[in-house]
Scaffold this active site. Structure first.
Site, PDB file in Angstrom:
ATOM      1  N   LYS A 110      -5.465  -2.211  10.678  1.00  0.00           N
ATOM      2  CA  LYS A 110      -5.800  -1.273   9.607  1.00  0.00           C
ATOM      3  C   LYS A 110      -4.673  -0.252   9.518  1.00  0.00           C
ATOM      4  O   LYS A 110      -3.824  -0.189  10.399  1.00  0.00           O
ATOM      5  CB  LYS A 110      -7.132  -0.571   9.898  1.00  0.00           C
ATOM      6  N   ARG A 111      -4.676   0.554   8.436  1.00  0.00           N
ATOM      7  CA  ARG A 111      -3.661   1.591   8.337  1.00  0.00           C
ATOM      8  C   ARG A 111      -3.691   2.500   9.567  1.00  0.00           C
ATOM      9  O   ARG A 111      -4.739   2.693  10.182  1.00  0.00           O
ATOM     10  CB  ARG A 111      -3.891   2.417   7.071  1.00  0.00           C
TER      11      ARG A 111
ATOM     12  N   HIS B 193     -14.052   6.715  -2.413  1.00  0.00           N
ATOM     13  CA  HIS B 193     -13.689   5.985  -1.190  1.00  0.00           C
ATOM     14  C   HIS B 193     -13.366   6.885  -0.014  1.00  0.00           C
ATOM     15  O   HIS B 193     -12.861   6.393   1.003  1.00  0.00           O
ATOM     16  CB  HIS B 193     -12.483   5.079  -1.418  1.00  0.00           C
TER      17      HIS B 193
ATOM     18  N   LYS C 270     -14.697  -8.856   7.610  1.00  0.00           N
ATOM     19  CA  LYS C 270     -13.904 -10.098   7.685  1.00  0.00           C
ATOM     20  C   LYS C 270     -13.910 -10.644   9.107  1.00  0.00           C
ATOM     21  O   LYS C 270     -14.026 -11.854   9.342  1.00  0.00           O
ATOM     22  CB  LYS C 270     -12.456  -9.836   7.245  1.00  0.00           C
TER      23      LYS C 270
ATOM     24  N   THR D 220     -13.504  -2.617   5.808  1.00  0.00           N
ATOM     25  CA  THR D 220     -13.785  -3.970   5.318  1.00  0.00           C
ATOM     26  C   THR D 220     -13.238  -5.018   6.284  1.00  0.00           C
ATOM     27  O   THR D 220     -13.728  -6.149   6.299  1.00  0.00           O
ATOM     28  CB  THR D 220     -13.206  -4.199   3.903  1.00  0.00           C
TER      29      THR D 220
ATOM     30  N   LYS E 167      -8.832   6.910  12.556  1.00  0.00           N
ATOM     31  CA  LYS E 167      -9.181   5.530  12.912  1.00  0.00           C
ATOM     32  C   LYS E 167      -9.028   5.285  14.415  1.00  0.00           C
ATOM     33  O   LYS E 167      -9.467   4.284  14.950  1.00  0.00           O
ATOM     34  CB  LYS E 167      -8.325   4.541  12.118  1.00  0.00           C
TER      35      LYS E 167
HETATM   36  C1  26Q Z   1      -3.936   9.626  -3.703  1.00  0.00           C
HETATM   37  C2  26Q Z   1      -3.134  10.592  -4.317  1.00  0.00           C
HETATM   38  C3  26Q Z   1      -1.760  10.540  -4.227  1.00  0.00           C
HETATM   39  C4  26Q Z   1      -1.175   9.472  -3.540  1.00  0.00           C
HETATM   40  C5  26Q Z   1      -1.967   8.492  -2.950  1.00  0.00           C
HETATM   41  C6  26Q Z   1      -3.355   8.561  -3.015  1.00  0.00           C
HETATM   42  C7  26Q Z   1      -4.203   7.537  -2.346  1.00  0.00           C
HETATM   43  C8  26Q Z   1      -3.822   6.199  -2.327  1.00  0.00           C
HETATM   44  C9  26Q Z   1      -4.609   5.251  -1.672  1.00  0.00           C
HETATM   45  C10 26Q Z   1      -5.376   7.896  -1.748  1.00  0.00           C
HETATM   46  C11 26Q Z   1      -6.165   6.945  -1.106  1.00  0.00           C
HETATM   47  C12 26Q Z   1      -5.789   5.600  -1.061  1.00  0.00           C
HETATM   48  C13 26Q Z   1      -6.552   4.570  -0.384  1.00  0.00           C
HETATM   49  C14 26Q Z   1      -7.712   4.774   0.212  1.00  0.00           C
HETATM   50  C15 26Q Z   1      -8.425   3.696   0.902  1.00  0.00           C
HETATM   51  O1  26Q Z   1      -7.921   2.587   1.052  1.00  0.00           O
HETATM   52  N1  26Q Z   1      -9.652   3.961   1.360  1.00  0.00           N
HETATM   53  C16 26Q Z   1     -10.441   2.948   2.041  1.00  0.00           C
HETATM   54  O2  26Q Z   1     -11.209   2.260   1.067  1.00  0.00           O
HETATM   55  C17 26Q Z   1     -11.888   1.160   1.623  1.00  0.00           C
HETATM   56  C18 26Q Z   1     -12.577   0.427   0.503  1.00  0.00           C
HETATM   57  O3  26Q Z   1     -13.658   1.173   0.040  1.00  0.00           O
HETATM   58  C19 26Q Z   1     -12.859   1.613   2.696  1.00  0.00           C
HETATM   59  O4  26Q Z   1     -13.408   0.469   3.302  1.00  0.00           O
HETATM   60  C20 26Q Z   1     -12.138   2.452   3.750  1.00  0.00           C
HETATM   61  O5  26Q Z   1     -13.078   2.987   4.652  1.00  0.00           O
HETATM   62  C21 26Q Z   1     -11.361   3.564   3.071  1.00  0.00           C
HETATM   63  O6  26Q Z   1     -10.591   4.277   4.028  1.00  0.00           O
END
Ligand code: 26Q
Length: 804
Positions: free
Chosen positions: A535-536, A349, A647, A643, A541
């Site tokens: 979004k976050r 991702h 939506k 995403t 972004k």
């Molecule tokens: C990793 C290691 C330690 C702590 C936290 C994490 C961690 C947690 C959550 C790393 C990444 C995430 C989340 C990532 C995320 O939400 N990515 C998004 O995924 C979506 C679905 O595929 C995409 O549409 C977005 O572009 C992407 O940013």
């Protein structure tokens, strides 16, 4: 299917309420009214759930397990009612009892067991897997506390604990009989059995009990009920004496206590890797237990089971499956490795280097000694096998163990048979750059699966007005086959339909405006353009680019108060990771700009800025149907997919976008004439990086309008700022604007001018909205899941397609 009359429903509800609370439902709080309704619905569907479980055992069908550290399901009442086909019976019944379904539904908490896109995708997928009639289940963590609750104090983000389980959770079922033990620490001694074979014995391990909580995932009107299994960490029964101190007991509880709130910045925390192993091991153990009930040969394991890992967070399933097959089931390394690779598949991702998971070898070694041994052996064999084929240099770059760390993506790729990106551009970048060495080694493992969304939650439930309109105009088939939304195109020039689309949008905007008035005390005009970025909060972004546009517009209106352009309301929703200082500074900036703009009498309501607090799934359901403009303005090459873009388009918002992630595919679907594209392309960004030819200061000096906006950050024009203005200014000028905001500023403003012009032509606008809705079918997660099932999981529908 559940057949129930509204009379019977009413009787059941009234009775059940009294049995639970010993008073009348009318005296109950909204939460209590919800809780009883939820329990009743659960009672209705339990039979179907049991039937599904029995059917898949009987037919020994292949099952897929979606391992994800995060799930963001949103409130489940309405979606369960909808998928069960009970919405109108229940809504009518409640109305006759003097209750309103929408209000009762608000009594449910929204479980925030995820950070953002990745977690929400997992939940859209669960809905589509069930609705496509597939046997597929979620495996994750039952966090005691979800993602923090966001509050603004003096414009700054404050994080509060999200105690979502305070009043229990009606949907889940605790399954003590399915608990398993997960082991940490200790050491491994190799011993010989009678036949002289070496086998590992684990000593002095810390044993944790993993207890599953199951929640059914209801398919859309097809009787299919899958399972979302979330694990909770406990002290094993009868072993309390082994956990003598408060600290030792606390350590166990901590494992599933709270979700990590960082979403793209990797930090090597010991507790985080414990969480990852905990749910990976528990999930694999429960799969093995199930497989054994089938009494099939181990070689058939990949024909019966597929395990999918959502990013690398569950990548320890690779050595864990190996461990069980080797140590507990006595398979040879070769057999076990064949099975493991054939069973596991992996989705990436992110392409941000700083988000790639890597763990210190010593940490893994001390926490998971046996798992580490297996990783070492996987790594050793990989290198031994690949060097003759690809040479040392390339091979060593693909090693799992490098510079004292375990590289989780490398482990996931080597240990699986499929690696996919989440949008075409993203997959291309993975193959050509980020994971290029692996692509050379395993070209056939790589594939693209562009993300999708479930129209059930994001249109049927969130936008009932649009749903009615669509049913009227194109019939109901689109509900089971979203591609049929294309039928709407035939009405692109039908003035009456266009008018109706506008009316639906206006009603949704009024609904959101009422919320804003109530929550924030800000009055917004529902006829203004609702310009939405949700979004976050992340530098890449580029919420800040949006802010620069607002400040510029503010300046223009100050200079020429009589300028005619449509009113705009800029709407933001975003949480920042608590440790992400810069993102938090941007939040403060947005709030400060909101104060400035909203309270300036000279603005005469021409622009308003609204930053909603605590953005999440429930707020998304309110905001998305009310949006006119969808801001998808990440620097090209950085957003894997996105995403919310899907939506928003499905709800008739027009996309303002860079050519990034799935925006490219949206563009392909709707064309230039129904979208606003601006900014650098991925190739242009790459070439700037390579040639070091970007100099933001020159742009600042050479563009008076831009300079004026940027100076506002540091000259006191925006009251309430402390260091934020200067720090943000420095990031853009002193530190050379890593995300090219200044470069994209002009083309962004120009695209925004087009929005203003087009919005004034109501018919043109409504037609563009219609085209976006009509083309949104291809982004249905149902199709995405169909492709996962056919091309990766090799899984066939268990039950017939949904009937609407
Ligand atoms: C990793 C290691 C330690 C702590 C936290 C994490 C961690 C947690 C959550 C790393 C990444 C995430 C989340 C990532 C995320 O939400 N990515 C998004 O995924 C979506 C679905 O595929 C995409 O549409 C977005 O572009 C992407 O940013």
């Amino acid at each position: 299917m559940i057949a129930i009359t509204s009379k019977q429903f009413k009787d059941d509800y009234v009775k059940m309420f009294e049995q639970v609370y010993a008073y009348n439902y009318q005296e109950g709080t909204r939460r209590e009214q919800f809780e009883v309704l939820g329990s009743l619905i659960k009672k209705y569907y339990m039979k179907d759930w049991k039937k599904t479980i029995e059917a898949y055992k009987e037919n020994k069908e292949k099952q897929v397990y979606y391992f994800s550290m995060e799930f963001l399901p949103g409130r489940m009442l309405k979606s369960n009612l909808w998928n069960l086909g009970l919405t109108s019976v229940v809504a009518t019944g409640l109305a006759e009892l003097g209750l309103d379904l929408d209000e009762v539904a608000e009594g449910e908490v929204d479980p925030a067991l995820g950070n953002g896109g990745l977690g929400r995708l997992a939940s859209c997928f669960m809905d589509s897997i069930a609705s496509n009639g597939l046997s597929g289940h979620g495996n994750g963590i039952r966090y005691r506390y979800g993602l923090f609750k966001q509050k603004f104090i003096d414009g700054y983000q404050i994080e509060l604990p999200e105690n979502w389980l305070r009043n229990g959770n009606v949907w889940e079922v605790r399954k003590e009989n399915k608990a398993v033990i997960v082991r940490f620490g200790g050491n491994v001694v190799m011993e010989q059995d009678e036949a002289g074979n070496l086998y590992p014995r684990y000593e002095h391990t810390r044993n944790i009990l993993a207890v599953p909580y199951d929640t059914p995932q209801v398919g859309f009107r097809n009787g299919n009920m899958n399972n979302l299994r979330l694990w909770s960490a406990e002290i094993p029964y009868g072993e309390e004496y082994l956990f003598r101190t408060e600290e030792e007991r606390d350590e166990v509880k901590q494992i599933t206590e709270v979700l990590y709130p960082d979403d793209s910045n990797y930090e090597g925390r010991r507790l985080r890797i414990k969480q990852e192993y905990f749910f990976s091991s528990a999930g694999v153990q429960s799969i093995i237990r199930y497989f054994k009930t089938l009494e099939e040969d181990w070689s058939l394991f990949p024909d019966k089971i597929a395990i999918h890992i959502n990013d690398t967070h569950p990548a320890l399933v690779v050595p864990e499956l190996m461990r069980i097959l080797l140590d507990e089931e006595g398979l040879s390394w070769e057999q076990a490795w064949e099975i493991t690779k054939k069973t596991i598949s992996y989705t990436n991702h992110t392409i941000l280097q700083e988000a790639m998971e890597r763990w210190n070898i010593e940490m893994i070694q001390s926490l998971l000694p046996r798992i580490y041994q297996i990783i070492e052996e996987i790594n050793r064999r990989h290198i031994e096998k690949k060097i003759p084929l690809y040479g040392e240099e390339l091979t060593y770059r693909t090693a799992i163990l490098q510079d004292g760390q375990v590289h989780m993506a490398n482990l996931a790729i080597i240990g699986s048979h499929s690696v996919n990106g989440v949008a075409r551009l993203h997959t291309d970048i993975l193959m050509e750059q980020t994971l290029r060495d692996f692509y050379i080694m395993y070209p056939n493992k790589f594939n693209n699966k562009t993300n999708g969304i479930t129209h059930r939650r994001w249109i049927h439930i969130a936008n009932p007005g649009l749903t009615r309109l669509l049913d009227d105009v194109i019939g109901e088939e689109w509900k089971s086959n979203p591609d049929e939304l294309k039928l709407l195109k035939a009405f692109a020039n039908d003035k009456e339909i266009l008018k109706r689309i506008e009316e639906v949008k206006l009603a949704n905007k009024k609904r959101f405006a009422a919320y804003v008035k109530e929550e924030k005390g800000i009055e917004i005009d529902p006829t203004a353009i609702f310009d939405v970025q949700i979004k976050r909060l992340h530098a890449y972004k580029r919420q800040l680019l949006n802010v620069l546009h607002i400040l510029d517009r503010y300046n223009q209106l100050k200079d020429q108060p009589d300028m005619t352009m449509p009113k705009r309301v800029f709407i933001f929703g975003a949480k920042a990771a608590p440790s992400y200082h810069y993102a938090k500074q941007i939040i403060k900036l947005i709030n400060a700009v909101a104060e400035l703009v909203n309270n300036d009498q000279e603005m005469k309501d021409q622009i308003k800025v609204v930053f909603v607090e605590n953005y999440g799934v429930s707020l998304a359901e309110l905001i998305i149907p009310a949006a006119d403009v969808s801001e998808q303005i990440s620097l090209a090459g950085k957003e894997a997919s996105g995403t919310s873009n899907m939506k928003l388009m499905a709800n008739g918002a027009l996309t303002m976008a860079t050519m990034d992630g799935a925006n490219i595919e949206i563009h392909e679907a709707v064309g230039n004439e129904n979208m606003y594209v601006f900014g650098l392309s991925n190739e242009e960004v790459q070439s700037y990086y390579e040639n070091h030819t970007y100099h933001s200061r020159n742009l600042y000096e050479g563009n008076p309008r831009l300079k004026r906006v940027l100076n506002m950050l540091i000259d006191g024009s925006i009251p309430g700022l402390h260091d934020e203005g200067q720090d943000i200014f420095d990031s853009l000028i002193k530190f050379n604007d890593e995300y090219f905001l200044l470069k994209d500023f002009d083309s962004y403003l120009q695209a925004q001018r087009h929005v203003d012009q087009d919005y004034l032509d109501r018919e043109k606008w409504n037609k563009m909205a219609l085209m976006n809705i009509a083309q949104s079918g291809r982004f249905s997660a149902d199709y995405t899941i169909q492709r996962y099932a056919e091309e990766i999981w090799l899984l066939h529908p268990r039950v017939a397609e949904a009937k609407s």
